[in-house]
Design a protein around this motif. Structure first.
Motif, mmCIF file in Angstrom:
data_model
loop_
_atom_site.group_PDB
_atom_site.id
_atom_site.type_symbol
_atom_site.label_atom_id
_atom_site.label_comp_id
_atom_site.label_asym_id
_atom_site.label_seq_id
_atom_site.Cartn_x
_atom_site.Cartn_y
_atom_site.Cartn_z
ATOM 1 N N PHE A 3 36.364 41.195 32.738
ATOM 2 C CA PHE A 3 37.504 40.741 33.537
ATOM 3 C C PHE A 3 37.612 41.581 34.806
ATOM 4 C CE2 PHE A 3 41.946 40.412 34.780
ATOM 5 C CZ PHE A 3 42.208 39.065 34.621
ATOM 6 N N GLN A 4 37.478 42.890 34.660
ATOM 7 C CA GLN A 4 37.528 43.764 35.827
ATOM 8 C C GLN A 4 36.386 43.452 36.789
ATOM 9 O OE1 GLN A 4 38.095 48.394 36.062
ATOM 10 N NE2 GLN A 4 35.945 47.975 35.650
ATOM 11 N N ASP A 5 35.187 43.236 36.264
ATOM 12 C CA ASP A 5 34.044 42.908 37.119
ATOM 13 C C ASP A 5 34.299 41.622 37.899
ATOM 14 O OD1 ASP A 5 32.772 45.149 36.183
ATOM 15 O OD2 ASP A 5 31.453 44.069 34.787
ATOM 16 N N MET A 6 34.952 40.668 37.260
ATOM 17 C CA MET A 6 35.294 39.417 37.932
ATOM 18 C C MET A 6 36.267 39.676 39.075
ATOM 19 S SD MET A 6 38.099 37.179 38.074
ATOM 20 C CE MET A 6 38.968 37.516 36.544
ATOM 21 N N LEU A 7 37.269 40.530 38.873
ATOM 22 C CA LEU A 7 38.223 40.855 39.934
ATOM 23 C C LEU A 7 37.512 41.474 41.136
ATOM 24 C CD1 LEU A 7 41.193 42.399 37.875
ATOM 25 C CD2 LEU A 7 41.039 40.084 38.794
ATOM 26 N N VAL A 8 36.606 42.374 40.857
ATOM 27 C CA VAL A 8 35.875 43.043 41.942
ATOM 28 C C VAL A 8 34.954 42.053 42.653
ATOM 29 C CG1 VAL A 8 34.180 44.831 42.468
ATOM 30 C CG2 VAL A 8 36.036 45.307 40.850
ATOM 31 N N ALA A 9 34.311 41.194 41.891
ATOM 32 C CA ALA A 9 33.407 40.210 42.488
ATOM 33 C C ALA A 9 34.147 39.247 43.409
ATOM 34 C CB ALA A 9 32.690 39.428 41.394
ATOM 35 N N ARG A 10 35.427 39.059 43.177
ATOM 36 C CA ARG A 10 36.213 38.140 43.992
ATOM 37 C C ARG A 10 36.982 38.852 45.102
ATOM 38 N NH1 ARG A 10 38.221 33.243 39.991
ATOM 39 N NH2 ARG A 10 36.285 33.093 38.798
ATOM 40 N N GLY A 11 36.637 40.095 45.350
ATOM 41 C CA GLY A 11 37.222 40.806 46.473
ATOM 42 C C GLY A 11 38.156 41.933 46.113
ATOM 43 N N GLY A 12 38.340 42.215 44.825
ATOM 44 C CA GLY A 12 39.184 43.329 44.420
ATOM 45 C C GLY A 12 38.506 44.667 44.684
ATOM 46 N N ARG A 13 39.322 45.707 44.822
ATOM 47 C CA ARG A 13 38.808 47.060 45.098
ATOM 48 C C ARG A 13 39.238 47.972 43.956
ATOM 49 N NH1 ARG A 13 40.899 51.382 48.395
ATOM 50 N NH2 ARG A 13 42.670 50.029 48.911
ATOM 51 N N ALA A 14 38.260 48.563 43.280
ATOM 52 C CA ALA A 14 38.549 49.411 42.131
ATOM 53 C C ALA A 14 39.066 50.770 42.600
ATOM 54 C CB ALA A 14 37.306 49.572 41.274
ATOM 55 N N LEU A 15 40.366 50.980 42.502
ATOM 56 C CA LEU A 15 40.943 52.285 42.814
ATOM 57 C C LEU A 15 40.627 53.284 41.711
ATOM 58 C CD1 LEU A 15 44.465 51.159 44.105
ATOM 59 C CD2 LEU A 15 42.330 51.407 45.388
ATOM 60 N N LYS A 16 40.567 52.766 40.482
ATOM 61 C CA LYS A 16 40.188 53.578 39.329
ATOM 62 C C LYS A 16 39.609 52.606 38.299
ATOM 63 C CE LYS A 16 40.458 55.988 35.450
ATOM 64 N NZ LYS A 16 40.127 55.420 34.128
ATOM 65 N N PRO A 17 38.284 52.531 38.180
ATOM 66 C CA PRO A 17 37.697 51.505 37.308
ATOM 67 C C PRO A 17 37.930 51.767 35.826
ATOM 68 C CG PRO A 17 35.991 52.949 38.178
ATOM 69 C CD PRO A 17 37.263 53.318 38.888
ATOM 70 N N LEU A 18 38.139 50.697 35.082
ATOM 71 C CA LEU A 18 38.118 50.759 33.625
ATOM 72 C C LEU A 18 36.671 50.909 33.192
ATOM 73 C CD1 LEU A 18 39.911 48.605 30.998
ATOM 74 C CD2 LEU A 18 37.428 48.526 31.079
ATOM 75 N N GLU A 19 36.428 51.791 32.235
ATOM 76 C CA GLU A 19 35.065 52.030 31.774
ATOM 77 C C GLU A 19 35.028 52.122 30.256
ATOM 78 O OE1 GLU A 19 33.178 54.674 35.371
ATOM 79 O OE2 GLU A 19 34.555 55.686 33.997
ATOM 80 N N ARG A 20 33.922 51.670 29.673
ATOM 81 C CA ARG A 20 33.666 51.916 28.253
ATOM 82 C C ARG A 20 33.459 53.406 28.053
ATOM 83 N NH1 ARG A 20 31.192 47.773 25.409
ATOM 84 N NH2 ARG A 20 31.585 49.083 23.579
ATOM 85 N N LEU A 21 34.060 53.970 27.035
ATOM 86 C CA LEU A 21 33.920 55.399 26.780
ATOM 87 C C LEU A 21 32.758 55.660 25.826
ATOM 88 C CD1 LEU A 21 37.664 56.484 26.462
ATOM 89 C CD2 LEU A 21 36.220 56.312 28.495
#
Length: 484
Positions: free
Chosen positions: A333-351
């Motif tokens: 979901f996060q990758d989709m937001l970024v692909a559509r023009g979103g800017r990751a201020l602090k990315p969610l990541e798998r730990l």
């Protein structure tokens, strides 16, 4: 193996499909058994149907006494309930203990609501008297969600039983364990056999319950599932539906407000229960300019500083998501937001711990295009920057949902405007969106439900009103046209 069917007060192995549930923090198998097949679901409904006449015919005081004893039994089992919830779906133990406490508190709130909203009223008239009473529907199917596997189904079952209904409960297959403790507590409280039956299982078990001879469906869960249920019962108005289906919830933060306090409220709203509350803030709306920048930076700092760990580790704010699949969905979901023009201020990541563990994510979507109006059940906050408060209100309302929302601001005039114009069933000022009072209704318009809110208003969908005009003797009518 664990028993998957509870009928007539007895547990037994199910004959349906096998399933396991793994603790998302440790990977341990915490439930392993077979669900109920169609024939067992039919037996559970028949048992509830048989028990209904006796239970509904009891004086209200008798049913109330059983539920009050149930509250006492929940307290005795609160530690076991909390640990079971945490092991099942990963929630931190402090949150699970709070959930167990709400299960007990639900009883007194439901008793008060039943008296106020679905009780008995009497008045004298010139012909005799008028009476308002309430009657139970019959057999209620209760579908439980995974995020609050004790509190939310309990919030349906308790008022349904108080009103005189009987219930068949299908817990979420992602958090099945707490149902055992609930059944044990009800039995110890003296609930007659058959008044609550439990059928474990997945989609097949749920489908069989939908097709059974039920009088109502009480559901908390996703919009997609709720819409499916609504379509399934199209043309059947005799089946009462109470659907709570989540939200894509907005939180407006506007100057003047304390930057640190505003960031605290935003983080609490978005990341509590790892974002797995239907009332979590998904979209935080900030003004353009320096002040909005300060708030965004403070939110990112809080997201970076969250303590994340297993349910039995001390001092953790967030546990894992309910499953590894949920963690994968959050990243996608996060990758989709970024692909559509979103800017990751602090990315969610798998730990590195694997399983359902993820960090919190903050994505600025102000310049993004075609962002879907969807509810992601995870710790991903979308930040939207707007030039003025009119645009803030417009962006807040740009959703098919309407469950919760909020305004963080010290300006009374802005609150008056937001309170009048924001479309949300739960609307808070200077408070987190994630959470609500049990003494008030819980629900919202749009795709968030079907206008049958739960919590204090659950009494409304658990009984139907019966209005009576009563005279001790039959009297001749004097209307024109009748013979004298």
């Amino acid at each position: 193996m664990m028993d998957g069917v509870f009928i007539d007060g007895r547990w037994r192995a199910g004959n349906g499909l096998p399933f396991q549930n793994h603790c998302p923090a440790t990977g341990d198998v915490v439930w392993d058994g077979q669900g109920a097949d169609e024939s067992e679901v039919q037996l559970a409904v028949a048992s509830a149907r048989k028990a209904f006449r006796h239970w509904a015919g009891l004086p209200q005081s008798d049913r109330t006494a059983v539920l009050e004893r149930y509250a006492e039994e929940i307290v005795k089992r609160s530690d076991a309930i909390a640990e079971t919830i945490s092991r099942d779906m990963g929630k931190t133990l402090w949150e699970s203990k709070a959930e167990a406490a709400t299960m007990k508190a639900k009883v007194s709130v439901s008793i008060a609501a039943q008296v106020e909203r679905a009780g008995t009223k009497f008045s004298n008239t010139d012909f005799g008297s008028s009476h308002l009473t309430h009657r139970p529907h019959g057999v209620m199917a209760v579908f439980g969600p995974f995020n609050f596997p004790g509190h939310l189904p309990n919030g349906h079952i308790v008022p349904a039983l108080l009103a005189g209904n009987t219930c068949v409960f299908k817990p979420s297959e992602l958090a099945p364990g707490v149902a055992f403790h609930m059944a044990e507590a009800f039995a110890a409280a003296g609930l007659p056999e058959g008044c609550l039956n439990i059928v474990h299982g997945g989609r097949e078990t749920g489908g069989a319950l939908l097709n059974a001879d039920i009088d109502g469906l009480l559901f908390t869960g996703s919009a997609a599932t709720g819409v499916f249920f609504h379509k399934h019962f199209a043309g059947r108005p005799e089946v009462i539906l109470a659907l709570e289906m989540g939200g894509n919830n907005p939180l407006i933060i506007w100057d003047p407000a304390d930057v640190d306090a505003a960031a605290d409220i935003a983080a609490q709203s978005a990341f509590l229960t790892s974002g797995q509350r239907c009332s979590c803030a998904r979209r935080v709306i900030l003004p353009e300019g320096d002040w909005g920048d300060q708030v965004a930076d403070a939110i990112v700092a809080r997201a970076e500083g969250l303590s994340i760990g297993a349910w039995n580790e001390e001092g953790m704010f967030m546990g894992p998501l309910v499953s590894e699949k949920a963690a994968v969905n959050a990243v996608e979901f996060q990758d989709m937001l970024v692909a559509r023009g979103g800017r990751a201020l602090k990315p969610l990541e798998r730990l590195e711990r694997g399983g359902g563990f993820v960090s919190a994510g903050v994505i600025d979507v102000s310049q993004a295009a075609d962002i879907p109006d969807e509810e992601l059940f995870g710790p991903v906050m979308q930040i939207v920057r707007v030039p003025d408060f009119e645009q803030a209100i417009a962006r807040a309302n740009a959703t098919r949902y309407g469950l919760s929302g909020g305004l963080v601001s010290d300006d009374d005039a802005l609150w008056v405007k937001a309170h009048h114009e924001m479309r949300a069933g739960i609307l808070n000022r200077n408070r987190p969106t994630a959470g609500a009072s049990g003494s008030m209704p819980f629900g919202g318009p749009g795709l968030s439900g079907n206008f049958r809110p739960g919590a204090y208003y659950a009494a409304d969908y658990c009984a139907w009103p019966q209005a009576s005009q009563v005279s001790d003797k039959a009297a001749r009518m004097s209307a024109q046209g009748f013979p004298k």
